[in-house]
Design a protein around this motif. Structure first.
Motif, mmCIF file in Angstrom:
data_model
loop_
_atom_site.group_PDB
_atom_site.id
_atom_site.type_symbol
_atom_site.label_atom_id
_atom_site.label_comp_id
_atom_site.label_asym_id
_atom_site.label_seq_id
_atom_site.Cartn_x
_atom_site.Cartn_y
_atom_site.Cartn_z
ATOM 1 N N LYS A 10 0.865 -1.259 -0.048
ATOM 2 C CA LYS A 10 -0.094 0.063 0.085
ATOM 3 C C LYS A 10 0.888 1.172 -0.014
ATOM 4 O O LYS A 10 1.971 1.533 1.022
ATOM 5 C CB LYS A 10 -0.926 -0.120 1.285
ATOM 6 C CG LYS A 10 -1.958 1.313 1.429
ATOM 7 C CD LYS A 10 -2.891 1.413 0.434
ATOM 8 C CE LYS A 10 -3.619 2.601 0.464
ATOM 9 N NZ LYS A 10 -4.603 2.975 -0.493
ATOM 10 N N ARG A 46 -6.705 -1.304 8.783
ATOM 11 C CA ARG A 46 -8.044 -0.793 8.017
ATOM 12 C C ARG A 46 -8.353 -1.644 6.723
ATOM 13 O O ARG A 46 -9.172 -1.819 6.357
ATOM 14 C CB ARG A 46 -7.531 0.890 7.523
ATOM 15 C CG ARG A 46 -8.102 1.682 8.873
ATOM 16 C CD ARG A 46 -7.916 3.049 8.220
ATOM 17 N NE ARG A 46 -6.904 3.543 7.897
ATOM 18 C CZ ARG A 46 -6.113 4.136 8.595
ATOM 19 N NH1 ARG A 46 -6.205 4.491 9.920
ATOM 20 N NH2 ARG A 46 -4.951 4.633 7.937
ATOM 21 N N ALA A 49 -10.267 -4.394 7.675
ATOM 22 C CA ALA A 49 -11.621 -3.873 7.960
ATOM 23 C C ALA A 49 -12.239 -3.570 6.932
ATOM 24 O O ALA A 49 -13.222 -2.953 7.044
ATOM 25 C CB ALA A 49 -11.375 -3.172 9.217
ATOM 26 N N THR A 50 -11.895 -3.641 5.893
ATOM 27 C CA THR A 50 -12.370 -3.174 4.574
ATOM 28 C C THR A 50 -12.633 -1.764 4.248
ATOM 29 O O THR A 50 -13.382 -1.240 3.380
ATOM 30 C CB THR A 50 -14.003 -3.772 4.475
ATOM 31 O OG1 THR A 50 -14.823 -3.340 5.119
ATOM 32 C CG2 THR A 50 -13.879 -5.347 4.475
ATOM 33 N N LEU A 51 -11.776 -1.119 5.057
ATOM 34 C CA LEU A 51 -12.113 0.334 4.843
ATOM 35 C C LEU A 51 -10.921 1.033 3.988
ATOM 36 O O LEU A 51 -11.109 2.110 3.587
ATOM 37 C CB LEU A 51 -11.880 1.062 6.184
ATOM 38 C CG LEU A 51 -12.947 0.614 7.322
ATOM 39 C CD1 LEU A 51 -12.514 1.158 8.677
ATOM 40 C CD2 LEU A 51 -14.078 1.232 6.603
ATOM 41 N N GLN A 52 -9.970 0.202 3.679
ATOM 42 C CA GLN A 52 -8.964 0.813 2.839
ATOM 43 C C GLN A 52 -8.719 -0.160 1.595
ATOM 44 O O GLN A 52 -8.549 -1.520 1.844
ATOM 45 C CB GLN A 52 -7.665 1.091 3.325
ATOM 46 C CG GLN A 52 -6.704 2.061 2.995
ATOM 47 C CD GLN A 52 -6.266 3.189 3.726
ATOM 48 O OE1 GLN A 52 -6.222 2.980 5.082
ATOM 49 N NE2 GLN A 52 -6.330 4.315 3.176
ATOM 50 N N GLU A 53 -8.080 0.064 0.456
ATOM 51 C CA GLU A 53 -7.757 -0.714 -0.542
ATOM 52 C C GLU A 53 -6.284 -0.968 -0.550
ATOM 53 O O GLU A 53 -5.669 0.165 -0.820
ATOM 54 C CB GLU A 53 -8.264 -0.111 -1.973
ATOM 55 C CG GLU A 53 -9.558 0.109 -2.016
ATOM 56 C CD GLU A 53 -10.228 -1.491 -2.454
ATOM 57 O OE1 GLU A 53 -9.580 -2.435 -2.861
ATOM 58 O OE2 GLU A 53 -11.365 -1.953 -2.069
ATOM 59 N N ASP A 71 -18.788 -6.858 1.784
ATOM 60 C CA ASP A 71 -19.998 -7.009 2.474
ATOM 61 C C ASP A 71 -20.070 -8.322 3.294
ATOM 62 O O ASP A 71 -20.497 -8.231 4.495
ATOM 63 C CB ASP A 71 -21.294 -6.942 1.513
ATOM 64 C CG ASP A 71 -21.627 -5.510 1.176
ATOM 65 O OD1 ASP A 71 -22.092 -5.570 -0.192
ATOM 66 O OD2 ASP A 71 -21.466 -4.629 1.853
ATOM 67 N N ARG A 74 -17.942 -7.697 6.184
ATOM 68 C CA ARG A 74 -18.510 -6.894 7.332
ATOM 69 C C ARG A 74 -19.375 -7.359 8.118
ATOM 70 O O ARG A 74 -19.853 -7.132 9.551
ATOM 71 C CB ARG A 74 -18.922 -5.616 6.777
ATOM 72 C CG ARG A 74 -18.165 -4.634 6.191
ATOM 73 C CD ARG A 74 -18.742 -3.581 5.288
ATOM 74 N NE ARG A 74 -17.703 -2.888 4.636
ATOM 75 C CZ ARG A 74 -17.771 -2.072 3.575
ATOM 76 N NH1 ARG A 74 -19.038 -2.287 2.834
ATOM 77 N NH2 ARG A 74 -16.999 -1.273 3.101
#
Lengths: 290, 1194
Positions: A10, A46, A49-53, A71, A74
């Motif tokens: 990242k 993150r 936690a599916t908040l960042q790619e 989804d 989550r």
């Protein structure tokens, strides 16, 4: 079920390379992610936690592709971010109720039970009608855990959860976590080595976006067994010691530095064998001695 | 302190906000100055596009928009330390409070005013653009820019900035300063409401915090010449007072907050009680033992999507409405409504009964901009709420779908708007009840508000989308506002009028008590559906792109959207398909089945018409002598069928070969049969046909033309264009359904600049007034191919309606479920007719063998009796003083409010439902508008229908002017001179404002050409003044002579010269200057009282010495003024106090009519203590400032 992280990279748009080729396998139970501030722990949390790619790489949770099926992830996720705020003037029970609703607990009676139980588990039930914005730091963290528990998550991610808590609160917090961690994946990120030692069956050390060590704490300790030596020196001599030996850490004791060095053999009799702690492993890895 | 100032400036110079605002103002100003689709302060006319006054108005308008900029700058500056968490560090350092507080303020202030310099830049470069018409621009006025900048930008930034800054710093909460901004805007709107009635204007000037309304009032009478050269500087009376007042208020608030602001109490602003409770809780919590741990209950996997949605929606709604901000904002909205309702008077201070549609429309109009601002504000609130409290990471990690998140937020904002509307509804009901009106029609309120709510929903979706894309609340606000403004004006600029293109545009709807929503329903449904489908697609896009987590770049948004569409293809595809079908259907309806032409296309057509057919103007035309109309109305289908027999006669000495016709718009299946003629040219787009008579029509011969046509309304139109026939309330003019013979001058382009654009020569508005008028005087200005005609009409309609045409009813029957009526004129009349039908109740009466009939809608019986009384009064006065009435009936007929006038046809006077029928006359101190208008239209039965002038300058001055005079005489009997003078003040205001907005040149009264401010307003003043000076009886005697001589005259028709000659003949020599001043020239006065001294003398009497300043001014056509010598008879008066009504004069102690030559000092002795003293107390003279005629003596 295990969480497999494969070669995650990242880089932020401003050029900062947060994660470089991170690969980890995280089984059920408490997993400690240890690293100094700025190591990239929060970024990794993150992303999971599916908040960042990420820019590249893959993550699977059991059969699930974490990056693609956000989804589904989550639905089994409990996430406590490093820093969070709350809506003003909203009571603990109302806010938990709302979050339970967002998590998909639609049956009202069921939701009531779950919220109630969560509040009791974190010992906030007595204060459930008070506004969360009026809680102390410790109470707020407990609230954070409570919302994490809603919906019986299979993957729990807590990011630097004990920062700002006093020792008593930290204790209670760990009791809670360890009880939870028996049947789900709990990833705990921290820069406090003690937390990992006390709670985690498995751990990884991260710095500058790279995994420096992954395994059990005992594995880590094996690396430094009988290879750490301690000595108290004068401040003036510190520089020369740093040049002569592989200094892992130095701490002030009574005003004079106490240094730990890494060496296969005892350097000289002025050094005594240091107790093998995870802290030394940590510093050894961070300072690239090992 | 300078360090703080410099820091602020440097800080802002590095941020984009300053440059964005600068660019915004510059572009806007540029748009206003260079493109003619928006006009402020001047039409496309003699006032320069960049006249100094226009520039200053621009500064005013921009500083209102500038509230956004002010809020942004000062808010950010004030709260920066707190929001960044730096406050405790900053306040612990050794800075002086005064440096900190004022340094930041001035720093922000200097930056904020800098953004306005964009306007100066635009003013400088706009005249030099290659596409402008250079003659329309004047030189750059640096004074206008400097004073505009100072008086608007500087003062408004000072005031607005002080408020925002003070609120933000003191409450440490930006929300409260937004509310303060709302409050300022509200005051501005309130002031706009108040200025509509000239009685309130002085208050309105002071209440306006941003000054633009005060400015407009101050300059309302400036003629084009003055606008082009003058500017408003420091000697600007009440306007300057306004500026200084609000500037001081701003400074005062700033200082007050400064005294009370305390660094040290920065953190703990919560009340002590809460502190104690909190620490108690925390202490007790710390002591609690580690709890007994139990297992969490299992999750029951049931899905209740609807209930869950509702719960989430309720939560979102509560977060909006449980906020103090919302309560304050709603209160502001309520105040706005209350003020709007309280000051809802018309042009003459008259009031209408609070019928539901007008109350609902008033509330809607007053709330509109407030709700738009509300939506803009709350769009930012709901989108960024989680992020701002830092709950976004937790919420985003839950499995809640974007669909729920977005739709609940949208629904919550929309519901909050509905709550405000609901408050409005209750206020409306209360207002109606308070005014003793009980026909509430709650369902109608709901429908009208729901229509507004639909438009608001569209705007909300757009605002939400913009916030999502811009991802920055402040810039988002700005972009939304820019979008709304562009959406409003840009399409007009490009002359695109299709409602399919301008976002969220619904066709205009006018509700009528007679006809409900009637003809507007299909269009509303069609376009409502169209834009709803489009917005549904936008909502899907929002859902697809909605931010979850931290990736907020554009590319990730697009990627998310693509992913969403891949997963949810069904709904978008279906909606898209429906949207395209709807669009296609609308396109077919509005562009193929029905067509419309844009305004620009209409201009071009008018230019083409003139270029191609002007040559036909010289052709001799046969005159209409008689008409027989057969009209079949089908109200339910909104169509009609006509068959007209038309007798025309060659009254010229030469034969007629060529006959051009202008065909009616909207006719279909039409056939025009001209016996012995062939169609030689047909121009479909311009609707012009030319027939050639194979056997020329000889002088004195007649032929009978026949015309048959259908007028059909089909499908949906872009805007409803033919309201002449509706399901209840049809009102047709003859030229709607009958071709017009000969070249029609009315079709030409009238605006000078437009004409230049199309290379058309200069055009006179009307033929020059002349004594030798040959051909022009052979017809009246009503119709250039007729004098007096006979009329028979057979008109039919559905069986629940009555149809009316001019003339006496000679036959009435029922056939095949329809009602048939035949009417015939008792006496020849002007070729000017109307045909009306609706479901009516009728009230009949009569006076002296004249039948009086009022046809009214069953909802509006309120003033029918008064109308009958007014007809009787005016008929009596006019038959006594002017001459006989030649028709057998006087009919007043109600028609729907699609048009808002009353008109006079022979014996028939149609009235709009919004005039007179719903007047509220219970307060006897207000003008009886019903009697006034009835008397005016009755007056036309003489002035126009008997005595009428040719198509020449000045003709309207006696047909309209004398109708005004007649009405004034009827009113004078009821009201007395003082109330008349109050009424005439409105006419004076209309005249002075009208001449300020004149687009070409002003004419003296006897040469007026289509200038309603002259032939209505000035004429009222002049004739009233004249009868005061020469006596009502004398003037009436002159008018009687005119009627006797010219009623139903054969050509030549009397010109203004003929009328003025008669007036001169009847005016004594000593007063003949009146005719010259008032009719032949443009004359104004400037009379005022300078000083008054009162001294008590023997036997309880008082000596009054008054110093008067009197000037007489002549104006040229552009408004350039020069003084002329004065030698006029003017009244001076001394009055007691009026204890009942302070706005009127009391008893007269002394009134003299004396000859005044200029400034003069007069002394009189009166028996009682004088209260008011002065010159021209009843305001007979045209004076720009009437308030200074009288002074209170002390």
């Amino acid at each position: 079920m295990e969480l497999k992280i494969d070669n995650i990279n990242k880089t932020y748009p401003n050029g900062v390379k947060a994660l470089a080729g991170v690969s980890l396998t995280i089984p059920t139970g408490m997993y400690g992610l240890l690293g100094p501030n700025g190591a990239g722990k929060s970024t990794l949390m993150r992303i999971i936690a599916t908040l960042q790619e990420p820019n590249s790489g893959s993550i699977t949770l059991g059969e699930l592709n974490v990056l693609k099926d956000k989804d589904k992830v989550r639905q089994m996720l409990g996430y406590l971010p490093q820093e969070f705020g709350v809506y003003p003037k909203t009571s603990a029970i109302d806010l938990l109720n709302y979050l339970a609703l967002l998590k998909g607990i639609h049956d009202p009676a069921n939701r009531k039970d779950i919220v109630s139980a969560a509040l009791q588990k974190v010992n906030l039930y007595e204060w459930r009608k008070k506004a969360v914005s009026s809680f102390s730091g410790g109470m707020r963290q407990r609230f954070g855990i409570a919302q994490c528990l809603l919906g019986n998550p299979r993957l729990i991610i807590v990011d630097e959860p004990t920062a700002g808590l006093d020792p008593g609160e930290r204790n209670r917090f760990y009791n809670l976590l360890s009880e939870i961690g028996e049947s789900v994946i709990v990833i705990l990120s921290t820069h406090i080595v003690q937390d990992v030692r006390e709670l985690c069956a498995n751990m990884a050390i991260i710095n500058n976006g790279r995994v420096l060590f992954a395994g059990t704490p005992d594995n880590g300790l094996d690396l430094i067994r009988n290879k750490v030596w301690a000595r108290q020196v004068d401040k003036a001599e510190l520089e020369s010691y740093k040049q002569r030996y592989k200094v892992l850490s130095n701490k002030l004791v009574g005003g004079r530095p106490l240094i730990h060095i890494y060496s296969d053999e005892a350097p000289d009799t002025s050094f005594r064998a240091a107790e093998n702690t995870l802290e030394d492993v940590f510093f050894a890895k961070i300072n690239e001695v090992l | 302190m300078s360090k703080f100032i410099l820091f602020e400036i440097r800080y802002w110079l590095k941020k984009p906000m300053l440059y964005i605002f600068f660019l915004f103002f510059a572009l806007f100003a540029f748009g206003f100055l260079d493109f003619d689709f928006i006009t402020i302060g001047a039409g496309k006319g003699t006032t320069h596009a960049n006249a100094p006054l226009v520039i200053q108005i621009l500064y005013g308008a921009m500083s209102t928009l500038g509230l956004i900029a002010i809020t942004a700058f000062f808010n950010a500056t004030a709260t920066r330390d707190y929001t960044s968490g730096m406050d405790q560090i900053v306040f612990a350092s050794p800075i002086k409070k005064i440096h900190f507080f004022f340094g930041k303020f001035f720093g922000a202030f200097l930056v904020a005013i800098l953004s306005y310099t964009g306007i100066a830049l635009a003013a400088l470069i706009s005249p030099h653009m290659p596409w402008v018409d250079a003659t329309h621009y004047g030189p750059f006025s640096w004074q206008a820019n400097v004073y505009g900048f100072l008086l608007f930008s500087v003062f408004n930034t000072l005031f607005g900035g002080a408020i925002i800054y003070a609120f933000a710093i003191y409450f440490r909460n930006p929300v409260l300063s937004y509310i303060a901004a709302f409050g300022i805007m509200t005051l501005n709107v309130i002031s706009a409401i108040l200025i509509r009635d000239i009685e309130n204007q002085r208050w309105a000037m002071l209440i306006d915090p941003l000054g633009q309304h005060a400015f407009n009032i101050f300059t309302r009478y400036w003629s084009p010449a003055q606008r082009n050269t003058g500017y408003v500087g420091l000697s600007s009376g009440l306007f300057l007072v306004n500026r200084l007042l609000w500037g001081s208020i701003g400074i005062a608030i700033l200082f007050w907050i400064y005294w009370t602001f305390d660094f040290t109490q920065a953190r703990s602003r919560r009340p002590k009680k809460k502190d104690r409770l909190m620490s108690a809780m925390q202490l007790s919590d710390a002591r609690t033992a580690v709890p007994h741990i139990e297992k969490m209950p299992a999750v029951i996997p049931v899905r209740r999507p609807a209930a869950a949605w509702l719960h989430q929606f309720a939560f979102e709604l509560k977060s909006i409405t449980r906020n103090n901000a919302f309560i304050i904002l709603t209160s502001i909205g309520i105040i706005l409504i209350i003020i709007g309702l309280s000051f809802s008077t018309g042009n003459f201070g008259e009031k209408n009964l609070p019928v539901t549609y007008s109350v609902a429309e008033l509330i809607g109009a007053n709330l509109w901009i407030f709700i738009m601002a509300f939506i803009v504000f709350y769009s930012g609130y709901v989108v960024f709420r989680e992020k701002e409290v830092k709950l976004d990471e937790i919420v985003d990690a839950t499995p809640i779908s974007n669909g729920y998140v977005v739709t609940t937020k949208l629904a919550a904002v929309l519901t909050s708007v509905a709550i405000i509307q609901l408050a409005g509804l209750f206020l409306g009901l209360f207002y109606q009840l308070f005014n003793g009106f009980t026909r509430f029609e709650i369902g109608l309120y709901i429908r009208l508000f729901a229509i507004d709510l639909l438009s608001f929903a569209f705007m909300l979706v757009a605002a939400y989308l913009i916030q999502l894309l811009v991802n920055n609340k402040y810039i988002g606000y700005f972009v939304i506002v820019a979008f709304l403004i562009a959406n409003n004006f840009l399409w007009q600029a490009m002359r695109i009028e299709s409602n399919m293109v301008r976002f969220g545009k619904l066709p205009t709807i006018t509700y009528s008590d007679m006809n409900g929503f009637g003809p507007f329903v299909p269009g509303f449904i069609g376009f409502g559906l169209y834009w709803s489908l489009f917005c549904a697609l936008l909502v899907l896009a929002i859902i697809g792109m909605n931010l979850r987590g931290k990736e907020n770049g554009l590319r990730s948004k697009v990627a998310r959207l693509a992913l969403y569409l891949k997963g949810h293809l069904a709904l978008p595809v279906v909606l898209l398909a429906l949207f395209l079908i709807c669009g296609g259907w609308l396109f077919y309806n509005t562009k193929i089945l029905n067509t419309y032409i844009s305004a620009k296309e209409k201009d071009r057509q008018q230019a083409d018409y003139e270029k191609k057919y002007k040559k036909d103007e010289a052709l001799p035309l046969p005159f209409t002598t008689a008409l027989n109309y057969t009209i079949d109305l089908f109200p339910a289908k909104r169509s009609l069928h006509v068959h007209i027999e038309w007798w025309v006669k060659n009254v010229h000495p030469t034969p007629i070969t060529i006959l051009p016709f202008n065909m009616p718009d909207k006719a279909s299946n039409d056939t025009l049969t001209v016996p012995g003629a062939v169609l030689t040219a047909k121009d479909l787009p311009l609707r012009y046909r030319t027939y050639t008579l194979q056997k020329p029509l000889q002088p004195g011969d007649s032929i009978r033309i026949a015309y048959t046509a259908d007028f059909i309304n089909r499908g949906i139109e872009n805007e409803v264009s033919f309201t002449q026939i509706t399901s209840n309330g049809s009102f047709l003019h003859d030229n709607d359904i009958l071709p017009v013979i000969g070249y029609s001058r009315q079709e030409e382009l009238t605006n000078t600049l437009d004409r230049r654009k199309y290379d058309l020569p200069r055009r006179e508005r009307l033929a020059r007034l002349s004594r030798n008028c040959t051909d022009t005087c052979n017809t009246s200005y009503i119709n250039n191919s007729a004098t007096w005609v006979d009329l028979t009409t057979t008109i039919s309609t559905s069986d629940n309606q009555i149809a009316i045409a001019p003339g006496s009813l000679i036959r009435q029957w029922h056939e095949k479920g329809r009602n048939y009526y035949t009417y015939q004129l008792h006496h020849k009349a002007l070729n000017f007719f109307s045909f009306i039908a609706a479901e009516y109740l009728v009230k009949k009466d009569s006076i002296d063998h004249v039948a009086i009939e009022i046809y009214y809608d069953r909802h509006h019986p309120y003033n029918v009796d008064r109308m009958i009384a007014a007809v009787k009064k005016s008929l009596h006065y006019y038959t006594t003083n002017f001459g006989p009435y030649y028709q057998q009936e006087c009919r007043i007929i109600e028609f729907p409010r699609y048009a808002g006038f009353a008109q006079s046809f022979p014996g028939t006077m149609p009235y709009s439902e919004s005039i007179g029928f719903i007047s509220d006359l219970r307060d006897t101190s207000t003008l009886d508008y019903v009697t006034y208008v009835v008397s005016h239209e009755m007056g036309h039965q003489w002035w126009a229908h008997q005595v009428i002038g040719p198509a020449m300058q000045g003709s309207e001055s006696f047909s309209e002017g004398l109708a005004q005079y007649s009405a004034l005489m009827v009113m004078k009997k009821e009201y007395g001179p003082q109330k008349m003078s109050r009424f005439l003040k409105y006419e004076l205001d209309n005249y002075l404002r009208g001449r300020a907005q004149e687009k070409e040149y002003e004419n003296p009264l006897m040469r007026t050409e289509g200038q309603s401010y002259i032939h209505y307003s000035k004429a009222s003043l002049v004739y009233y003044y004249l009868q005061e000076m020469i006596g009502e009886q004398q003037l009436d005697a002159i008018l009687k002579k005119i009627v006797t001589q010219y009623a139903y005259t054969n050509p030549p028709f009397p010109t203004a010269f003929n009328i003025v000659d008669q007036l001169k003949a009847g005016t004594p020599d000593s007063l003949s200057y009146l005719i010259s001043d008032m009719f032949e020239n443009i004359t104004l006065f400037n009379n005022s009282v300078d000083t008054v001294t009162v001294t008590k003398i023997a036997d309880h009497r008082f000596q009054v010495k008054m110093k008067l300043l009197c000037e007489k001014i002549r104006c040229d056509s552009l408004g350039n003024e020069h003084n002329v010598p004065m030698d006029d008879y003017i009244d001076v008066g001394i009055f007691e106090r009026n204890h009942q009504d302070g706005s009127l004069l009391g008893n007269s102690l002394l009134t003299r009519r004396i000859k005044i030559h200029g400034d003069t000092t007069l002394t009189f002795i009166v028996p009682k203590w004088p209260y008011q003293v002065g010159v021209d107390p009843y305001h007979y003279l045209i004076d720009k400032i009437t308030e200074d005629n009288m002074k209170i003596a002390f």
